[in-house]
Design an enzyme around this catalytic site. Structure first.
Site, PDB file in Angstrom:
ATOM      1  N   HIS A 142      -5.770   0.161  -7.491  1.00  0.00           N
ATOM      2  CA  HIS A 142      -6.468  -0.486  -6.384  1.00  0.00           C
ATOM      3  C   HIS A 142      -6.613  -1.964  -6.716  1.00  0.00           C
ATOM      4  O   HIS A 142      -6.924  -2.319  -7.855  1.00  0.00           O
ATOM      5  CB  HIS A 142      -7.865   0.117  -6.187  1.00  0.00           C
ATOM      6  CG  HIS A 142      -8.729  -0.714  -5.283  1.00  0.00           C
ATOM      7  ND1 HIS A 142      -8.658  -0.624  -3.915  1.00  0.00           N
ATOM      8  CD2 HIS A 142      -9.641  -1.688  -5.550  1.00  0.00           C
ATOM      9  CE1 HIS A 142      -9.516  -1.500  -3.378  1.00  0.00           C
ATOM     10  NE2 HIS A 142     -10.123  -2.159  -4.355  1.00  0.00           N
ATOM     11  N   THR A 195       0.828  -1.210   0.000  1.00  0.00           N
ATOM     12  CA  THR A 195       0.000   0.000   0.000  1.00  0.00           C
ATOM     13  C   THR A 195       0.863   1.261   0.000  1.00  0.00           C
ATOM     14  O   THR A 195       0.616   2.197  -0.755  1.00  0.00           O
ATOM     15  CB  THR A 195      -0.905  -0.007   1.256  1.00  0.00           C
ATOM     16  OG1 THR A 195      -1.641  -1.237   1.265  1.00  0.00           O
ATOM     17  CG2 THR A 195      -1.865   1.160   1.242  1.00  0.00           C
TER      18      THR A 195
HETATM   19  P1  IDP Z   1      -4.874  -1.091  -0.267  1.00  0.00           P
HETATM   20  O1  IDP Z   1      -5.210  -0.087  -1.360  1.00  0.00           O
HETATM   21  O2  IDP Z   1      -3.457  -1.601  -0.398  1.00  0.00           O
HETATM   22  O3  IDP Z   1      -5.885  -2.195  -0.144  1.00  0.00           O
HETATM   23  P2  IDP Z   1      -6.106   0.244   2.017  1.00  0.00           P
HETATM   24  O4  IDP Z   1      -5.691   0.130   3.438  1.00  0.00           O
HETATM   25  O5  IDP Z   1      -7.394  -0.390   1.603  1.00  0.00           O
HETATM   26  O6  IDP Z   1      -4.886  -0.289   1.114  1.00  0.00           O
HETATM   27  O7  IDP Z   1      -6.151   1.804   1.685  1.00  0.00           O
HETATM   28  C1  IDP Z   1      -6.809   2.311   0.562  1.00  0.00           C
HETATM   29  C2  IDP Z   1      -5.987   3.457  -0.024  1.00  0.00           C
HETATM   30  O8  IDP Z   1      -5.899   4.531   0.939  1.00  0.00           O
HETATM   31  C3  IDP Z   1      -4.542   3.108  -0.338  1.00  0.00           C
HETATM   32  O9  IDP Z   1      -4.393   2.470  -1.582  1.00  0.00           O
HETATM   33  C4  IDP Z   1      -3.875   4.462  -0.292  1.00  0.00           C
HETATM   34  O10 IDP Z   1      -4.128   5.215  -1.487  1.00  0.00           O
HETATM   35  C5  IDP Z   1      -4.607   5.132   0.867  1.00  0.00           C
HETATM   36  N1  IDP Z   1      -3.945   4.886   2.166  1.00  0.00           N
HETATM   37  C6  IDP Z   1      -4.033   3.778   2.938  1.00  0.00           C
HETATM   38  N2  IDP Z   1      -3.348   3.880   4.084  1.00  0.00           N
HETATM   39  C7  IDP Z   1      -2.807   5.114   4.057  1.00  0.00           C
HETATM   40  C8  IDP Z   1      -1.978   5.832   5.009  1.00  0.00           C
HETATM   41  O11 IDP Z   1      -1.602   5.343   6.086  1.00  0.00           O
HETATM   42  N3  IDP Z   1      -1.605   7.085   4.660  1.00  0.00           N
HETATM   43  C9  IDP Z   1      -1.991   7.658   3.475  1.00  0.00           C
HETATM   44  N4  IDP Z   1      -2.768   7.030   2.565  1.00  0.00           N
HETATM   45  C10 IDP Z   1      -3.181   5.773   2.848  1.00  0.00           C
HETATM   46 MG    MG Z   2      -7.913  -2.069   0.393  1.00  0.00          MG
END
Ligand code: IDP
Ligand code: MG
Length: 172
Positions: free
Chosen positions: A130, A102
């Protein structure tokens, strides 16, 4: 879901930064390494409702409002994403491996996010793509982004309804 489809379907979004950086071809080429099949694809103008529902698991995070702007294309002046469903054995694990972590700074440099992602000065991870995180999320997301008749295989059970006074556009 039928047992045959277990772990086989995954939602992929090419996020607005991926489109703005002209990475579509590149990303699809990388994903083709999985030998999975594309069973649905379309361009989507993302409404606020869709964005908030898609990322509802993050609604309490401080970066949530910016994340919603990001997926809606407001940070890139490109109000669209490309949505695809990949289908085949172990689809989620295979696509997530090629996408990378991520946090794009922690992602392996050979992955899509490691190659093309960045962290904004605000702290938001701008990571190009995504990929659904698990089977339950994949089903929820696919049903959120696609209607059954937009997918060329039967992924989940459906029912037929007759809709009266349903207004939609047809070709002139
Ligand atoms: P993923 O996309 O790898 O499944 P998720 O936790 O579902 O990760 O988070 C969705 C999106 O939110 C991420 O792809 C990223 O763009 C953003 N994101 C997630 N965690 C963070 C963080 O800790 N700081 C900044 N942006 C984040
Ligand atoms: Mg996710």
């Amino acid at each position: 879901m039928s047992q045959d489809n277990k772990n086989k379907a995954v939602l992929i979004l090419i996020k607005p930064d991926g489109l703005k950086k002209s990475l579509t071809g590149n990303i699809l080429t990388r994903l083709s390494e999985t030998k999975l099949e594309i069973v649905a694809a379309k361009m989507v103008r993302v409404s606020r409702e869709l964005a908030e529902e898609h990322y509802r698991h993050l609604r309490d995070k401080p970066f949530f409002p910016e994340l919603i702007k990001y997926i809606q294309g407001e940070l890139h002046n490109r109000r669209k994403v490309m949505a695809l469903i990949y289908w085949g054995e172990d689809a989620i694990r295979k696509c997530r491996a090629i996408a990378g972590s991520t946090n794009p700074e922690e992602a392996e440099p050979t992955t899509i996010r490691g190659s093309y992602g960045r962290i904004l000065t605000t702290g938001l991870y701008e990571n190009v793509i995504h990929v659904s995180s698990d089977e339950k999320e994949a089903e929820r997301e696919i049903k959120l982004w696609f209607r059954p008749d937009e997918i060329i295989v039967d992924l989940y059970p459906t029912k037929e309804v007759v809709e009266k006074e349903c207004k939609h556009k047809v070709w002139l």
